[in-house]
Design a protein around this motif. Structure first.
Motif: not given
Length: 65
Positions: A4-10, A14-15, A22-25, A57-62
């Motif tokens: 499983l690869r992490t989406n590097r842009g996401a 997100f952290a 997840f927190k975001r700007r 959706e964010v969880q699937q990217l990370l």
């Protein structure tokens, strides 16, 4: 199965918090700042949490976070 690869842009945007969210700007802080009030710009500095509707959706990217 491939890794499983992490989406590097996401990963840069997100952290994960201790509670599993997840927190975001905040957006709208990059340009055209002269017409925005000082109060609005100050409130955009703080981080916020990803909405519940977008959490999966964010969880699937990370997947590894």
């Amino acid at each position: 199965m491939p890794k499983l690869r992490t989406n590097r842009g996401a990963a840069k945007r997100f952290a994960k918090t201790g509670g599993g969210r997840f927190k975001r700007r905040q957006s709208h802080k990059r340009h055209i700042l002269t017409k925005k009030s000082t109060k609005r710009k100050r409130q955009l500095r703080s981080n916020t949490l990803v909405a519940h509707a977008d959490h999966r959706e964010v969880q699937q990217l990370l997947p590894n976070s």
